[in-house]
Design an enzyme around this catalytic site. Structure first.
Site, mmCIF file in Angstrom:
data_model
loop_
_atom_site.group_PDB
_atom_site.id
_atom_site.type_symbol
_atom_site.label_atom_id
_atom_site.label_comp_id
_atom_site.label_asym_id
_atom_site.label_seq_id
_atom_site.Cartn_x
_atom_site.Cartn_y
_atom_site.Cartn_z
ATOM 1 N N ASP A 30 0.861 -1.177 0.000
ATOM 2 C CA ASP A 30 0.000 0.000 0.000
ATOM 3 C C ASP A 30 0.899 1.229 0.000
ATOM 4 O OD1 ASP A 30 -2.385 1.596 0.554
ATOM 5 O OD2 ASP A 30 -3.196 -0.249 1.409
ATOM 6 N N ASP B 79 -3.323 4.741 -2.090
ATOM 7 C CA ASP B 79 -4.322 5.272 -1.178
ATOM 8 C C ASP B 79 -4.828 6.645 -1.646
ATOM 9 O OD1 ASP B 79 -5.428 4.781 1.598
ATOM 10 O OD2 ASP B 79 -4.591 6.773 1.894
ATOM 11 N N GLU C 143 -6.862 3.659 -5.554
ATOM 12 C CA GLU C 143 -8.078 3.962 -4.795
ATOM 13 C C GLU C 143 -8.491 5.363 -5.228
ATOM 14 O OE1 GLU C 143 -9.992 4.444 -0.339
ATOM 15 O OE2 GLU C 143 -7.951 5.065 -0.682
ATOM 16 N N HIS D 94 -11.263 -2.969 4.132
ATOM 17 C CA HIS D 94 -11.000 -2.555 5.521
ATOM 18 C C HIS D 94 -11.683 -1.250 5.894
ATOM 19 C CE1 HIS D 94 -8.297 -0.299 3.038
ATOM 20 N NE2 HIS D 94 -8.011 0.485 4.046
ATOM 21 N N ASP D 95 -12.416 -0.665 4.975
ATOM 22 C CA ASP D 95 -13.089 0.605 5.266
ATOM 23 C C ASP D 95 -14.605 0.469 5.316
ATOM 24 O OD1 ASP D 95 -10.732 2.078 5.288
ATOM 25 O OD2 ASP D 95 -10.784 2.385 3.118
HETATM 26 C C1 GLC Z 1 -8.062 5.216 2.459
HETATM 27 C C2 GLC Z 1 -7.817 3.987 3.292
HETATM 28 C C3 GLC Z 1 -8.340 4.225 4.678
HETATM 29 C C4 GLC Z 1 -7.555 5.369 5.278
HETATM 30 C C5 GLC Z 1 -7.655 6.614 4.390
HETATM 31 C C6 GLC Z 1 -6.633 7.647 4.767
HETATM 32 O O1 GLC Z 1 -9.398 5.439 2.232
HETATM 33 O O2 GLC Z 1 -8.403 2.875 2.665
HETATM 34 O O3 GLC Z 1 -8.254 3.099 5.499
HETATM 35 O O4 GLC Z 1 -8.054 5.657 6.552
HETATM 36 O O5 GLC Z 1 -7.437 6.319 3.032
HETATM 37 O O6 GLC Z 1 -5.345 7.212 4.470
#
Ligand code: GLC
Length: 534
Positions: free
Chosen positions: A97, A193, A260, A321-322
Site C-alpha cells: 500500500d 491510497d 483507490e 477494511h473501510d
Molecule cells: C483510504 C484507506 C483508509 C484510510 C484513508 C486515509 O481510504 O483505505 O483506510 O483511513 O485512506 O489514508
C-alpha cells in the site's frame, strides 16, 4: 498475451488482523509468512497488504512516519524482504500500500514544516494564511491551524494526516524515489491510497456549495453540501498517474498500480490514461454497495463494460477494511455468499477479496465509544442505534476483527490474552480449519472457483456478453476466449428456476449445488450457479 495484473485475483490482508506470530495480540509479517501456503493453496494469485510502515498507528498505518521502515510491531526490514521472497517462491505476486497523499503529523517532515515559514521543509505541505471553504472527504473541515506558523494546513482525510504538496518538485521526487526503493526490493506494485486527492487546484478556488449533495456518494464524494470540484480529481492528478506509471515502467518484470480513486466513472477512468499509460487498475467502489439482485448486477456489468472496455479491465470488490463486510448485505447467508463468490470469480474483472471473506466472516460488534478507529472521534456524536443502521462503517473496527483460523483461543489468530481488536463472536463454523474439513463449505467453493478461473482462459482473459436467460432473476453471461466459450448462469432467487440452453453443451464445468439436467434444460435450485462449456 495478457499481462499478469489483468488476469490475476487479489487477496487483501490487513496485517494487524491476519496472524500474530509473537503473541502480542497484533498480527505481523512473520504471521503472514506462516500462512502463505494457505493463501497459495486457496488459489489467490496476488496479495495486497495494507500499510505496515513506521507509524504512530492513529489510522492503523495509513498515517506514515517513515516510508522506508517497518513498524516494530509488524517486524523488521528483513521480515519484509523475506515476505517478498517467500511470496515469489510460491509463484504469487505481492503489492504494498502506498499512501502518497499525506503523511502522519508525526512524520519528521511535518514536524519540521510546522516550526516556521522558512525551514527546509516549509513548503512540503499545503499551507495557507487563510483557509478556503474546502472540506475533508469525510465531511468536516479540511483546514487546521498551526500556531508556530500562524497558518493553516490542509488534510483531505483526518486532521493528523496532513497532505503533502506535490507542486513542490522535491516532494514528488522523494515520493517517487520511495516507490523505487520498494520496487527495487522486488515488490510487484502498489495499491495507491486516496490517489485522486493528491493534486488540488493551484488557485485554491472555493468548492461550489450544493443543497442537493448533503450525503456522500460515489459520484459526489464527501457530501456535506459541497461538490469537491477543486479538491478532487484535478486534470493534473490524471497526469500524476502517468508520471507514476513511468516510474514503475523502469522496472522489469512488469509492476502494477491499483488506484483507490472515486468520483464517478468519467473521472475514475481518466486515471487509466487514454493510451493505457496511467494506472493499470482502478477500484470501482460503487459495487461494494450492491443489491443482491440479478438485475442490479446485469446493469453494473453493462455499465463497467461501457466505461472500461478491453484492454482495460474492471475490478470487483465487495468488502474491504473501510466498509462493512458484504455478509451484512446478504443477511449472513452462506448460499448467497457462494453465489457472490461465483459472480466475482467468473465475471470479466480482477476480483479483489478481503481476508476472511472466504470463510464468510461477518462484521464484529464494537460500539463507537469503544472503537479504536480514529474515525470514531470524528463521528463519536452519532448515536449508536443510528450507526448500527447506516450502510457505511463509521467505526471501521467492525470489519477489521482478527482472522478466524480455527476454534482455539482467539480463533487461532493469537495466543495473547488480549488482542488488538476482539475476535468476533462467530456464528457456526466460520473459520478455516473447520471449513477445510467440509467439502461443501464456502472455503472449498472459493478454492474450486479460483482453480477453474485459473485454468479457463475464457474466465481470466475472455470477453463477456450478457445474455437473456428468460427469467429476470437469473444473471447469465458468456465468456469467450478465441474458440473457448463458457456459459455462466446464476440464480439470484430462492426458487427453483429452469433455464434452456440452445447450443450443445460439452461439459458441466461447475455447479454450486446439485443440478438436474437433460440435454437442453438445466434446473437451478435457489441460489445455485452453473458454468457450462459450449
Ligand atoms: C483510504 C484507506 C483508509 C484510510 C484513508 C486515509 O481510504 O483505505 O483506510 O483511513 O485512506 O489514508
Amino acid at each position: 498475451m495478457a499481462a499478469w495484473y489483468q488476469t490475476t485475483t487479489i487477496y487483501q490482508i490487513y496485517p494487524r488482523s491476519y496472524k500474530d506470530s509473537n503473541g502480542d495480540g497484533i498480527g505481523d509479517l512473520q504471521g503472514i509468512i506462516q500462512q502463505l501456503d494457505y493463501i497459495r493453496d486457496m488459489g489467490f494469485e496476488t496479495i495486497w497488504l495494507s500499510p505496515f510502515y513506521t507509524s504512530p498507528q492513529v489510522d492503523v498505518g495509513y498515517d506514515i512516519a517513515d516510508y522506508r521502515n517497518i513498524a516494530p510491531e509488524y517486524g523488521t526490514m528483513a521480515d519484509a524482504e523475506q515476505l517478498i521472497e517467500e511470496v515469489h517462491r510460491r509463484g504469487m505476486k505481492i503489492v504494498f500500500d502506498m499512501v502518497m497523499n499525506h503523511t502522519s503529523d508525526q512524520h519528521p517532515w511535518f514536524r519540521e514544516s510546522c516550526t516556521s515559514r522558512d525551514n527546509p521543509k516549509a513548503d512540503w505541505y499545503i499551507w495557507r494564511d487563510q483557509p478556503n471553504n474546502w472540506k475533508s472527504i469525510l465531511g468536516p473541515k479540511g483546514w487546521h491551524y498551526c500556531e508556530a506558523r500562524n497558518q493553516y494546513y490542509y488534510a483531505s482525510f483526518l486532521p493528523f494526516q496532513p497532505d503533502l504538496n506535490y507542486r513542490n518538485p522535491e516532494v514528488k521526487k522523494e515520493m517517487f524515489d520511495t516507490c523505487r526503493f520498494w520496487l527495487q526490493k522486488g515488490v510487484d506494485g502498489f495499491r495507491l491510497d486516496i490517489f485522486n486527492c493528491i493534486i488540488k487546484d493551484k488557485d485554491f478556488r472555493d468548492n461550489p456549495f450544493s443543497l442537493l449533495h448533503p450525503i456522500p456518494s460515489e459520484e459526489y464524494p464527501g457530501g456535506n453540501f459541497q461538490i469537491r470540484k477543486y479538491s478532487l480529481n484535478q486534470e493534473e492528478n490524471f497526469v500524476l498517474a502517468q508520471e507514476l506509471r513511468q516510474v514503475v515502467d523502469e522496472f522489469q518484470p512488469d509492476r502494477m498500480l491499483l488506484g483507490e480513486v472515486f468520483g464517478g466513472h468519467e473521472n475514475v477512468k481518466q486515471y487509466l490514461g487514454k493510451k493505457q499509460d496511467g494506472l493499470h487498475l482502478v477500484f470501482l467502489f460503487d459495487i461494494l454497495f450492491f443489491k443482491f439482485k440479478a438485475s442490479y448486477f446485469r446493469k453494473k456489468i453493462a455499465e463497467f463494460e461501457h466505461h472500461y472496455p478491453a484492454p482495460n479491465i474492471p475490478t470487483i470488490v465487495f468488502s474491504n477494511h473501510d466498509q462493512l463486510r458484504s455478509m451484512r448485505r446478504i443477511g449472513n447467508d452462506m448460499q448467497k455468499a457462494k453465489l457472490l463468490a461465483m459472480l466475482q470469480s467468473t465475471v470479466r474483472a480482477v476480483p479483489t477479496f478481503y481476508y476472511g471473506e472466504e470463510v464468510g466472516m461477518t462484521n464484529g460488534y464494537i460500539p463507537i465509544k469503544e472503537g479504536v478507529d480514529a474515525m470514531c472521534k470524528t463521528f463519536g456524536w452519532v448515536p449508536q442505534f443510528i450507526a448500527d443502521r447506516l450502510p457505511v462503517a463509521i467505526n471501521r473496527d467492525v470489519c477489521r476483527t482478527p482472522m478466524q483460523w480455527n476454534t482455539q483461543k482467539n480463533a487461532g489468530f493469537s495466543t495473547a490474552d488480549k488482542t488488538w481488536l476482539p475476535v468476533n463472536k462467530e456464528l457456526d463454523n466460520r473459520n478455516v480449519a473447520q471449513q477445510l474439513q467440509q467439502p461443501d463449505s464456502l472455503l472449498h467453493t472459493y478454492r474450486s472457483l479460483l482453480a477453474i478461473r485459473k485454468k479457463e482462459k475464457a474466465l481470466h482473459q475472455g470477453d463477456i456478453e450478457i445474455i437473456n436467460a428468460g427469467n429476470d432473476q437469473i444473471l447469465a453471461y458468456v465468456r469467450t476466449f478465441e474458440k473457448e466459450k463458457l456459459l455462466v448462469f446464476l440464480n439470484f432467487s430462492a426458487k427453483k428456476i429452469t433455464v434452456q440452453v440452445k447450443q450443445p453443451v460439452q461439459e458441466l464445468v461447475f455447479a454450486l449445488q446439485n443440478v438436474e439436467f437433460s440435454p437442453h434444460t438445466y434446473i437451478l435450485s435457489g441460489y445455485n450457479g452453473i458454468i457450462l462449456k459450449i
